[in-house]
Design an enzyme around this catalytic site. Structure first.
Site, PDB file in Angstrom:
ATOM      1  N   CYS A  79       0.845  -1.206   0.000  1.00 38.95           N
ATOM      2  CA  CYS A  79       0.000   0.000   0.000  1.00 38.95           C
ATOM      3  C   CYS A  79       0.877   1.251   0.000  1.00 38.95           C
ATOM      4  O   CYS A  79       1.491   1.583   1.020  1.00 38.95           O
ATOM      5  CB  CYS A  79      -0.932  -0.030   1.211  1.00 38.95           C
ATOM      6  N   CYS A  82      -0.088   3.995   2.500  1.00 37.14           N
ATOM      7  CA  CYS A  82       0.289   3.597   3.860  1.00 37.14           C
ATOM      8  C   CYS A  82       1.716   4.041   4.177  1.00 37.14           C
ATOM      9  O   CYS A  82       2.026   4.416   5.319  1.00 37.14           O
ATOM     10  CB  CYS A  82       0.184   2.083   4.031  1.00 37.14           C
TER      11      CYS A  82
END
Length: 324
Positions: A79, A82
């Site tokens: 991700c 993230c």
């Protein structure tokens, strides 16, 4: 353990009131137990960020949330957002110096937790306060928004649940046992504890009186003000027939008491805007003593939800327009 949603701003039912009071009692018990055992020392800044999995979730998140708000960062290695958000949260966890604990959950390795929290995409950030979960934000939010959200979370933890955070010592060894921050006993803790015990036993009249006893000695005690407003609300709706109350409110729009009773039920059920809107509309339709009665009940409901809640702020403006 299945998490459950909780409003950050004071919407209450009997279970929520008890949860707040019980969480505060648990935090006090943890401090007392630690003192009896000689204390385990402060934690290191490195211990403010922890990795959590499904096996340790109850111990590392739910139990710890009785001492300090726990922010959960749901992330994954693949991700990209993230990778932008996680370092910011980690830095702020250290900067906030024990006012919250950051728990990182790798969703690839802990998909059951992801499902329990109903997460559709990552990054996703939740908090757990006194064993109750609430969503904070999703996506790579800006730092200003993150700080504002964390400030509100910390305030809720302190004011509603008595969570004073963890003591952090830069010289402490990483991995040391957490130590709740010291909080000296207040002059009215005994009376407040009596109110908690009354709530636990279902004695709402006793809880109301106990909170009034505190306010007689300390009129500015915020914990007692909130507790009294909540206990009185629960006392008013105890034993009523909800269907009859709502029928009366629908059939008698000009009946002040019918609208007030329905607003109480709205608030206990979590329908904050409905409760406020109902009473503001009633203020617009009434004059004299009736109008003042409705206005006073609305102010009492503001106390239950909390003065900083955006819904209270908006309703205060609407009430001012209705009055003037």
């Amino acid at each position: 353990m299945q998490p459950r949603n909780m409003s950050m701003s004071g919407v209450v039912d009997l279970a929520a009131v008890k949860a707040a009071q019980e969480a505060k009692a648990k935090a006090e018990q943890a401090r007392a137990q630690s003192a009896r055992e000689g204390g385990a020392g402060a934690i290191s800044p490195a211990d403010l960020v922890i990795d959590v999995d499904e096996a340790g979730f109850e111990r590392d998140v739910l139990q710890r949330s009785a001492e300090v708000p726990v922010v959960i960062d749901f992330w994954a290695e693949w991700c990209e957002p993230c990778k932008q958000l996680s370092p910011v949260l980690e830095r702020l966890a250290v900067e906030y110096n024990g006012r919250f604990l950051l728990a990182k959950v790798d969703v690839d390795a802990n998909q059951m937790l992801m499902q329990q929290f109903g997460i559709q995409g990552i990054p996703a950030v939740f908090a757990v306060v006194a064993g109750q979960a609430l969503p904070l934000f999703q996506g790579a939010a800006g730092e200003a928004q993150i700080r504002q959200t964390l400030d509100q979370l910390v305030q809720v933890g302190e004011q509603r649940f008595g969570l004073t955070g963890l003591t952090v010592d830069p010289e402490a060894d990483p991995g040391g046992a957490p130590q709740p921050a010291e909080r000296p006993a207040g002059p009215h803790d005994g009376l407040l504890e009596a109110a908690v015990q009354a709530l636990d036993s279902g004695d709402l009249s006793g809880a109301v009186q106990a909170y009034k006893n505190v306010l007689n000695e300390d009129p500015g005690n915020e914990e007692a003000k909130l507790g009294l407003a909540q206990a009185e609300l629960l006392q008013r709706v105890q034993g009523v027939d909800p269907q009859q109350v709502r029928r009366d409110a629908a059939d008698k729009p000009a009946d002040v008491q019918a609208q007030i009773a329905a607003a109480d039920l709205d608030l206990v059920g979590g329908h904050v805007e409905d409760a406020f809107g109902r009473l503001i509309e009633t203020v617009q339709r009434t004059v004299g003593d009736d109008r003042d009665t409705v206005r006073m009940r609305l102010l009492e409901l503001f106390e239950v939800v909390g003065p900083d809640d955006p819904r209270v702020i908006a309703a205060r403006r609407a009430l001012a327009r209705a009055l003037f």
